[in-house]
Design a protein around this motif. Structure first.
Motif, short mmCIF file in Angstrom:
data_model
loop_
_atom_site.label_atom_id
_atom_site.label_comp_id
_atom_site.label_asym_id
_atom_site.label_seq_id
_atom_site.Cartn_x
_atom_site.Cartn_y
_atom_site.Cartn_z
N ALA A 1 -5.87 -0.04 -2.64
CA ALA A 1 -5.08 1.18 -2.55
C ALA A 1 -5.04 1.92 -3.88
O ALA A 1 -5.10 3.15 -3.94
N LYS A 2 -4.96 1.17 -4.99
CA LYS A 2 -4.97 1.79 -6.32
C LYS A 2 -6.31 2.46 -6.60
O LYS A 2 -6.35 3.57 -7.14
N ASN B 1 0.83 -1.20 0.00
CA ASN B 1 0.00 0.00 0.00
C ASN B 1 0.87 1.26 0.00
O ASN B 1 0.59 2.22 -0.72
N ILE C 1 -4.02 12.36 -0.46
CA ILE C 1 -3.25 11.11 -0.47
C ILE C 1 -2.47 10.95 0.83
O ILE C 1 -2.36 9.85 1.37
N LEU D 1 -8.11 11.40 -6.28
CA LEU D 1 -7.86 12.39 -7.32
C LEU D 1 -9.16 12.91 -7.91
O LEU D 1 -9.27 14.11 -8.25
N CYS E 1 -6.56 5.70 -4.68
CA CYS E 1 -5.81 6.80 -5.31
C CYS E 1 -6.63 7.47 -6.40
O CYS E 1 -6.66 8.70 -6.50
N THR F 1 -4.80 9.62 3.31
CA THR F 1 -5.05 8.20 3.06
C THR F 1 -3.89 7.34 3.57
O THR F 1 -4.11 6.28 4.17
N SER G 1 -2.65 15.81 -3.48
CA SER G 1 -1.49 15.42 -2.67
C SER G 1 -1.85 15.40 -1.19
O SER G 1 -1.46 14.47 -0.46
N THR H 1 2.28 1.93 -3.37
CA THR H 1 1.24 2.42 -4.28
C THR H 1 0.97 3.90 -4.06
O THR H 1 0.89 4.68 -5.02
N PHE H 2 0.86 4.31 -2.80
CA PHE H 2 0.56 5.71 -2.49
C PHE H 2 1.73 6.62 -2.86
O PHE H 2 1.52 7.74 -3.36
N CYS I 1 1.74 7.13 -6.52
CA CYS I 1 0.66 8.05 -6.89
C CYS I 1 1.09 9.49 -6.63
O CYS I 1 0.88 10.38 -7.47
N LEU I 2 1.71 9.74 -5.49
CA LEU I 2 2.21 11.09 -5.18
C LEU I 2 3.25 11.53 -6.20
O LEU I 2 3.24 12.68 -6.66
#
Length: 412
Positions: free
Chosen positions: A145-146, A64, A120, A153, A149, A123, A117, A67-68, A71-72
């Motif tokens: 988790a995906k 997780n 996230i 967004l 994200c 999260t 941001s 993944t985060f 994403c960031l």
């Protein structure tokens, strides 16, 4: 001499009746400092976020947290690729920016990325809290988790949609020189309304709520980690006491002293076995962010079993890793808040006082512009934070660039 006279005549005409280009260049001089500032951030952000994406994709196992962070990094990279270049164009042509739709899309994407941001980070904090403080409860999967994200967004975009309406080409009238210009700012339709100010107050409220929520979550996580650490120390002390008692029994069994009777040996052995039975379980945390599950301690009169030793070492290593992650996230939270706050405050002041910018001197205007755009620090600072606080990330970065850098630059 004729050429000098022509130049002098041209300069005097420009001074007495400047064109829009001349006025734009005058405004550009005030923006030189912030243009350099954003340019440096853009280069650092491109390199840092590309490096982050590459390392986390290839050197970290799926999780997780991975993944985060990816994403960031993607959000920050998008900001460096689109928002920052458009900012440079708007600052290069402060009175001559003609692209209305580009201006709207620029501010919409910029605010969406900044808000995204922050969400996230919330999260990630919530996921850390579940794994450390509620280890036996339901946990997020990597797939979930995906999805989160994407939802985060989309939620950030929903909070940013007013930018499409509020922002656009603002018409600047300069009656003194009978010149009109256009710049990327709040739309003329909302110039004399309080909607832009209300929107900035709303964003400021969201920022404060997000920051307070993050601090509360990390306080709870910190208390839990201290509690786990205290339990770990007590278990180590009990284990050492148990091992010492086993040593006493072995010494008692091996002694050749005739004064020690068999009944005394039996009494001592029973005493130690009774006390040892009180320590029936030990806490093991394979990951500081994973479940805390009890397991039966394997007791051996001669030594601690190798599996138990390895498990303790693994627990310590992953516990330190969990503390490092919390440290990184807390620093990222503070940087995100500090970098975005000046933009909202300055926007509110400018909207509440129409003559605020006109009263600023040349230097004050330059400083104002830098603080206004300092939210871009948020998109550049995260890779630097990883490199300073995450030993694994910095190690993998050095390995990567040791391959890229030619040997002649490495002193070989």
């Amino acid at each position: 001499m004729v050429g000098e006279a022509e130049n002098t005549s041209r300069n005097s005409n420009m001074f007495s009746n400047p064109t829009l280009y001349d006025l734009n260049d005058d405004e550009l001089e005030k923006n030189i400092g912030v243009i350099i500032f954003i340019g440096i951030l853009m280069i650092l952000g491109l390199l840092g976020n590309i490096n982050t994406i590459f390392i986390y994709l290839n050197k970290y196992k799926p999780s997780n947290y991975r993944t985060f962070i990816l994403c960031l990094a993607i959000v920050d990279l998008a900001t460096c690729c689109f928002s920052m270049p458009v900012s440079l164009i708007t600052l290069r042509f402060p009175l001559m920016f003609p692209y209305d739709k580009v201006c709207q899309g620029f501010w919409f994407l910029t605010y969406s990325m900044c808000i995204g941001s922050s969400f996230i980070l919330v999260t990630i904090a919530a996921d850390r809290y579940r794994k450390i403080c509620v280890p036996h409860g339901a946990q997020l999967s990597v797939r979930m988790a995906k999805y989160i994200c994407i939802l985060v967004l989309l939620l950030a975009s929903a909070f940013s949609w007013p930018c499409i309406i509020l922002f656009g080409n603002k018409r600047y009238e300069i009656p003194k020189h009978n010149v009109n210009g256009t710049g990327c700012y709040y739309n003329d339709e909302f110039r004399n309304t309080n909607y832009p100010a209300k929107y900035n107050y709303f964003l400021l409220f969201i920022l404060l709520v997000t920051f307070v929520a993050l601090l509360l979550i990390y306080v709870l996580i910190g208390k839990r980690l201290l509690h786990i650490k205290g339990k770990g120390r007590s278990n180590i002390q009990l284990s050492e006491q148990t091992e010492a008692r086993h040593m006493d029994i072995r010494n008692l069994d091996n002694t050749d002293n005739s004064s020690t009777t068999e009944s005394q040996k039996t009494s001592v052995a029973r005493h130690h076995m009774t006390e040892t039975s009180e320590v029936s379980t030990c806490l093991s945390s394979p990951d500081g962010a994973a479940d805390m599950k009890p397991f039966q301690c394997k007791q051996d009169k001669t030594r601690i079993p190798p599996k138990q030793v390895n498990r303790k070492k693994l627990s310590k290593l992953k516990g330190r890793r969990s503390v490092t992650i919390i440290k990184i996230l807390l620093i990222m939270t503070i940087v995100s808040f500090v970098s975005f706050l000046p933009n909202l405050i300055l926007s509110i002041i400018t909207l509440e006082h129409d003559d605020f910018l006109t009263k600023l001197s040349f230097t004050e205007t330059s400083v104002y512009q830098i603080f206004y755009f300092c939210f871009y620090i948020n998109n550049v600072a995260f890779p630097i934070i990883y490199g300073l606080c995450d030993t694994k990330f910095s190690k993998e970065t050095r390995k990567l660039y040791s391959i890229i850098v030619p040997p002649c630059f490495k002193g070989y």
